[in-house]
Design a protein around this motif. Structure first.
Motif, PDB file in Angstrom:
ATOM      1  N   VAL A   1       6.069  62.577   8.276  1.00 52.72           N
ATOM      2  CA  VAL A   1       7.477  62.905   8.501  1.00 52.72           C
ATOM      3  C   VAL A   1       7.801  64.142   7.672  1.00 52.72           C
ATOM      4  N   THR A   2       8.217  65.218   8.335  1.00 55.82           N
ATOM      5  CA  THR A   2       8.457  66.473   7.631  1.00 55.82           C
ATOM      6  C   THR A   2       9.577  66.308   6.607  1.00 55.82           C
TER       7      THR A   2
ATOM      8  N   GLU B   1      13.400  65.721   6.985  1.00 60.83           N
ATOM      9  CA  GLU B   1      13.926  64.445   7.461  1.00 60.83           C
ATOM     10  C   GLU B   1      13.964  63.379   6.360  1.00 60.83           C
TER      11      GLU B   1
ATOM     12  N   GLY C   1      11.869  54.731   7.180  1.00 59.57           N
ATOM     13  CA  GLY C   1      11.830  55.999   7.896  1.00 59.57           C
ATOM     14  C   GLY C   1      10.461  56.590   8.116  1.00 59.57           C
ATOM     15  N   LEU C   2       9.420  55.989   7.500  1.00 62.59           N
ATOM     16  CA  LEU C   2       8.071  56.566   7.577  1.00 62.59           C
ATOM     17  C   LEU C   2       7.118  55.743   8.425  1.00 62.59           C
TER      18      LEU C   2
ATOM     19  N   GLY D   1       5.758  67.104   3.669  1.00 59.67           N
ATOM     20  CA  GLY D   1       6.128  65.879   4.365  1.00 59.67           C
ATOM     21  C   GLY D   1       5.714  64.644   3.594  1.00 59.67           C
TER      22      GLY D   1
ATOM     23  N   LYS E   1       8.329  63.747  13.358  1.00 58.42           N
ATOM     24  CA  LYS E   1       7.304  62.743  13.105  1.00 58.42           C
ATOM     25  C   LYS E   1       6.030  63.198  13.804  1.00 58.42           C
TER      26      LYS E   1
ATOM     27  N   THR F   1       4.379  60.287   3.979  1.00 56.72           N
ATOM     28  CA  THR F   1       3.706  59.308   4.818  1.00 56.72           C
ATOM     29  C   THR F   1       3.523  58.004   4.034  1.00 56.72           C
TER      30      THR F   1
ATOM     31  N   TRP G   1       2.771  58.155  10.544  1.00 53.81           N
ATOM     32  CA  TRP G   1       3.326  59.473  10.804  1.00 53.81           C
ATOM     33  C   TRP G   1       3.309  60.332   9.554  1.00 53.81           C
TER      34      TRP G   1
END
Length: 286
Positions: A191-192, A195, A275-276, A154, A2, A156, A189
């Motif tokens: 998030v790559t 993930e 998750g984001l 990623g 993140k 977002t 974030w």
């Protein structure tokens, strides 16, 4: 990972949110979170190694610290219109045969909790909770949706704020209703992609003044993420750090009965994707 950018507007520093929820300073390793970073696997590996080593990355005090857009130096923001079956149905539109494209200027991007300005003369400013896709490798003429996903760096959270009168009733293209200042809150974030194993299995929610307005899932997308990236690569080159805003689920103001609850000064909008992370904007007059 993140990744995020924190600090005053124009002076953001790169940071990482670790597994314990501690904010970590990355400025000793990198100068920014941007396309150059996403395209460099060796630097990303060094960040992962540092994050896994206790005490390697200094902690930051998050109290009162502004969170900016999680990606810096964005080249372009590409929007996808009418990309959820539920949203198309609520406004009485047929699902498109091909993705509908529009562009948002990169200078409309603000931080996830920054103030959003309602344009002067606006009567139909609307919300749109959306999954943002950040490109991680240059994409040209991709042959498959699988290749499309492989070029994602990623994901977002985005609020694709839209002025519907400007967009639909004033003639020309959609761009007038999409490019007002502050109309693209991004983050918190980046998030790559490693993930987010399935970008088509994410809950997308939005609240206005605490009332849940949108409660959808990316599984309802007409054109999934990999196909969107593949399709766009036939018409434009996508570069690391470019952002794709992939459409909104049902529940926008435009799709509700009269009188439609368009946004006014003082309204607060919150957006969350599984998750984001979560963002929050107060709307004020321009």
């Amino acid at each position: 990972m993140k990744l995020l950018r924190v600090g005053p507007v124009g002076s953001e520093r790169p940071a990482l949110l670790d597994q314990d929820g501690t904010l970590r300073d990355l400025s000793g390793l990198i100068t920014d979170v941007d396309g150059a970073l996403l395209a460099d696997d060796s630097v990303l590996s060094r960040i992962r190694d540092a994050a896994a080593a206790p005490g390697e990355l200094p902690a930051l005090d998050a109290e009162g610290l502004r969170v900016g857009s999680p990606i810096g130096r964005i080249g372009k923001v590409v929007g996808i219109g009418l990309n959820y079956f539920g949203h198309a149905a609520e406004i009485g539109a047929e699902p498109p045969a091909e993705p509908i494209l529009f562009l948002k200027a990169a200078d409309t991007v603000v931080g996830p909790d920054d103030t959003v300005l309602i344009p002067r003369g606006s009567v139909k400013t609307d919300w749109e909770a959306e999954l943002g896709v950040v490109i991680g490798a240059t994409a040209r003429y991709l042959a498959s949706a699988e290749e499309g996903l492989a070029h994602v760096g990623g994901y977002t959270v985005v609020n694709d704020v839209s002025e519907r009168e400007f967009q639909i009733e004033r003639g020309g293209t959609w761009d007038k209703g999409k490019n007002c200042e502050t109309f693209t809150p991004l983050g918190p974030w980046l998030v790559t992609a490693d993930e987010v194993p399935d970008p088509q299995a994410l809950g997308v929610r939005l609240w206005v003044n605490g009332e849940l307005k949108q409660d959808g899932s990316t599984s309802d997308q007409i054109f999934p993420v990999g196909e969107v990236v593949r399709y766009l690569s036939q018409f434009m080159t996508l570069y690391p750090g470019d952002v794709i805003v992939t459409g909104t689920p049902a529940g926008v103001a435009m799709g509700q009965p009269e009188p439609k609850p368009y946004l006014r000064a003082g309204d607060v909008v919150e957006v969350e994707i599984d998750g984001l992370g979560r963002q929050r904007q107060e709307f004020k007059g321009a």
